[in-house]
Every structure is written in structure tokens, then in C-alpha cells.
Design an enzyme around this catalytic site. Structure first.
Site, mmCIF file in Angstrom:
data_model
loop_
_atom_site.group_PDB
_atom_site.id
_atom_site.type_symbol
_atom_site.label_atom_id
_atom_site.label_comp_id
_atom_site.label_asym_id
_atom_site.label_seq_id
_atom_site.Cartn_x
_atom_site.Cartn_y
_atom_site.Cartn_z
ATOM 1 N N ALA A 9 0.755 -1.262 0.103
ATOM 2 C CA ALA A 9 -0.029 -0.153 0.166
ATOM 3 C C ALA A 9 0.837 1.195 0.042
ATOM 4 O O ALA A 9 0.590 2.014 0.674
ATOM 5 C CB ALA A 9 -0.884 -0.028 1.262
ATOM 6 N N CYS A 10 1.934 1.234 -0.647
ATOM 7 C CA CYS A 10 2.846 2.268 -0.878
ATOM 8 C C CYS A 10 1.924 3.572 -1.356
ATOM 9 O O CYS A 10 1.321 3.611 -2.146
ATOM 10 C CB CYS A 10 4.060 2.051 -1.712
ATOM 11 S SG CYS A 10 4.685 0.380 -1.440
ATOM 12 N N SER A 11 2.638 4.854 -1.030
ATOM 13 C CA SER A 11 2.571 5.876 -1.330
ATOM 14 C C SER A 11 3.381 6.831 -1.587
ATOM 15 O O SER A 11 4.635 6.832 -1.398
ATOM 16 C CB SER A 11 1.453 6.701 -0.221
ATOM 17 O OG SER A 11 0.335 6.012 0.086
ATOM 18 N N ARG A 215 -5.905 7.201 0.231
ATOM 19 C CA ARG A 215 -4.551 7.756 0.353
ATOM 20 C C ARG A 215 -4.312 8.512 -0.665
ATOM 21 O O ARG A 215 -3.593 9.915 -0.500
ATOM 22 C CB ARG A 215 -3.534 6.434 0.449
ATOM 23 C CG ARG A 215 -3.670 5.761 1.812
ATOM 24 C CD ARG A 215 -2.564 4.744 2.099
ATOM 25 N NE ARG A 215 -2.664 3.524 1.110
ATOM 26 C CZ ARG A 215 -2.180 3.103 0.012
ATOM 27 N NH1 ARG A 215 -1.147 3.979 -0.415
ATOM 28 N NH2 ARG A 215 -2.715 2.146 -0.669
#
Length: 333
Positions: A9-11, A215
Site C-alpha cells: 500500500a505504498c504512497s 490515500r
């Protein structure tokens, strides 16, 4: 193909401060420790894209500081020209078929390093990527998860690009407006979903879950709402505050949902002053590396900062890298 559900769930977000103070931040979210270390790679390194005799070959034109994953791939980093590359998970990725494709190959574990080794600006990178001189190859992580990723890049001017392989075709979004990237859905759909929240306005309401689309909306609002400063300390602090806002608390994951996984580390790259910051969520301390103080000349050697065995490191670690053999990029079984 792995049956283990991917969980990432990288941003990523780019900050535009005053007086050319450009800063890029990212979070790395994963369902386990990735044994991440920091590496210094000099100019003049010969590469084969991790694919041996059939690999796409190049010699590095620029030195870089990178964050490795599983000691088998480059997930993040900045080169000496201030070009930053961030590799994020995208479950919808579909790479070109090998049927009748005679192009040299590159492991997706080497894609980020290819960019950092060869280009000073986003514009240069986009022009070369449009040539599609190589075929990217999927690899499987040590935990059995098949790597399906997209790549974001930004340079010291604030220019950005997003690269995705959708339906076997390379899709490029190039422009300063592409400040933010998360995971699913594909980038065109991320932009469409964010447009809805822009109409509402971030001071009224923002989505609060750790889903990728939520996000994206939060990062898009906060990266521009925070103080846009010429002070590098203020700029870096602002970006860290945004990346923490879109991070996922430790211990959270959900089987079968690729966009729910705990944040294990964050990076922030000051592209004007060439300082690369790293924050392990297991550590109480922040570390940083000053690229302007590093010898990147050809033959100066590969160096490693062993974070995995010493998570308590803190402060300026520029002088504490030690000579090491470069890791081998993950290749297909």
C-alpha cells in the site's frame, strides 16, 4: 503464478517549495520485513538487467543512493543529479508477452536502478522509455508474491512521470501535475477518483481509510496544503508529515486485499540539496545521507549501510557505508 495475495500500500508525493526546493516522499508498505539496506552505487557499473546473456545491458552514467529489498532489487533511490525513482505495487500490471519478442530483457527488480543509472531528468527518461528498447520480466519475491509494479520518477525541477504496463502496453503520464501516486487502480482511474474529492475540498472532508484511492486523495490535498517553504528543514519535515498521514499503522494487513499492509519504512529525498532520508518504522531514529559528500567516481566501489542488522542507527550516516559486493537482481526461476 503465485497464489499468495499481494499486499502493498505504498504512497508517493512530490512537494514544490519556494526557491526550487523540491522534495519527494514515499512510504513502503509490505506484509513482512524486506531486509532493506542502503547502498551507494558509483558511475561506471556494468549491468545486464538481472537477466544474464539475454539481459538489457548498460553502464551507469550517474552514481546513486538506493534502498534495496530482499537484497535482490532496487525499490527506491536518488541519483547524484537529483533524479528520484520510486517503485510501487500495482496488481493490475500486465507486461508484454514473450511470444515473438526478441528485445533484450530486464528484471523488474532492476528497472528502478536502470533509471537512476542513466538519466538526470524526467524528460530524458521519458524520451528513452518511449523507445521501448527492452522487455520487462516479472519476478517472484522470496515470499512467493509475484511482482507487479509501476514506477514514479521526479527530478530536481519538480517534473514527474508515471510508468505502467497495462494490457501489455507501456502507459506514460508525464507532467509536473502528476505529483502523487499510490497503488490500485491504474493511474488514470486514480486521477478520476481524486477529482471527486477535489470538488468537495480537503478542508471539508477527506477519506480516511488506508485504501489506495483514499490515500491518494489525502496525499494530493496535504502535499499542497502544507507550508510551501524554501527552508530545506521545513520542506523535509512537511513531506514526512504527509507521508506519515498516508501510512498504515504497524500490524495492519488483510488477506486478499492488495492495498492493505503496514508501513515498514519511509524515504524523503531533498532533490535541491541532494540529501536522502530514511525512516524505519521499527526504529526511533531518522537517518540521512548527503549525496554531495559521496565519491561516485567510476572505480570508487560499491558501499553498503547495513540497516537490517542495526535498526537503531540514527543521524547522518554518509561516512558510515562500508565496501560490499553488489547484490544480484532477482531473476525469474
Amino acid at each position: 503464478m503465485s497464489q499468495i495475495p499481494p499486499a502493498s500500500a505504498c504512497s508517493r508525493a512530490v512537494y514544490f517549495g519556494q526557491a526550487g526546493q523540491t522534495v519527494t516522499g514515499r512510504s513502503m508498505d509490505w506484509l513482512e520485513d524486506m531486509q532493506t539496506n542502503l547502498w551507494i552505487f558509483p558511475r561506471g557499473m556494468t549491468r545486464d538487467g538481472g537477466m544474464g546473456d539475454q539481459g538489457f545491458r548498460w553502464t551507469s552514467q550517474y552514481g546513486s543512493v538506493i534502498a534495496s529489498v530482499y537484497e535482490a532489487g532496487t525499490a527506491d533511490g536518488m541519483n547524484e543529479q537529483g533524479l528520484v525513482a520510486n517503485l510501487l505495487f500495482l496488481v493490475e500490471s500486465e507486461y508484454p508477452s514473450d511470444q515473438g519478442d526478441t528485445r533484450p530483457q530486464i528484471s523488474i527488480a532492476a528497472w528502478t536502478q536502470y533509471v537512476l543509472d542513466n538519466f538526470a531528468t524526467v524528460e530524458e527518461t521519458v524520451a528513452e522509455m518511449r523507445q521501448e528498447a527492452f522487455r520487462p520480466v516479472v519476478v517472484v519475491a522470496p515470499n512467493g508474491v509475484e511482482g507487479r509494479i509501476h514506477l514514479s520518477i521526479s527530478d530536481a525541477s519538480g517534473d514527474s512521470a508515471i510508468f505502467e504496463y497495462i494490457g501489455g502496453k507501456l502507459v506514460i503520464h508525464h507532467g509536473r501535475q502528476y505529483q502523487v501516486m499510490t497503488n490500485s487502480p491504474t493511474y488514470d482511474h486514480q486521477l478520476a477518483l481524486n477529482a471527486y474529492w477535489q470538488q468537495i475540498g480537503g478542508t471539508v472532508m477527506l477519506p480516511g481509510t488506508n485504501r489506495a484511492a483514499d490515500r491518494f486523495a489525502r496525499a494530493s490535498f496535504y502535499i499542497n496544503a502544507t507550508q510551501q517553504s524554501a527552508d530545506p528543514r521545513e520542506a523535509v519535515a512537511a513531506v514526512f508529515s504527509v507521508m506519515r498521514n498516508v501510512s498504515v499503522p504497524r500490524g495492519i494487513s488483510k488477506a486478499g486485499q492488495p492495498n492493505l499492509s503496514s508501513t515498514i519504512w519511509r524515504t524523503v529525498a531533498d532533490q535541491k540539496n541532494k540529501v536522502y532520508f530514511f525512516e524505519d518504522t521499527l526504529s526511533p531514529s531518522l537517518i540521512w545521507v548527503r549525496l554531495n559528500q559521496i565519491d561516485f567516481t567510476a572505480g570508487s566501489g560499491v558501499r553498503k549501510l547495513a540497516l537490517h542488522v542495526d535498526p537503531g542507527l540514527g543521524g547522518d550516516q554518509t561516512a558510515n557505508f562500508r565496501k560490499a559486493e553488489a547484490f544480484q537482481f532477482l531473476a525469474p526461476h
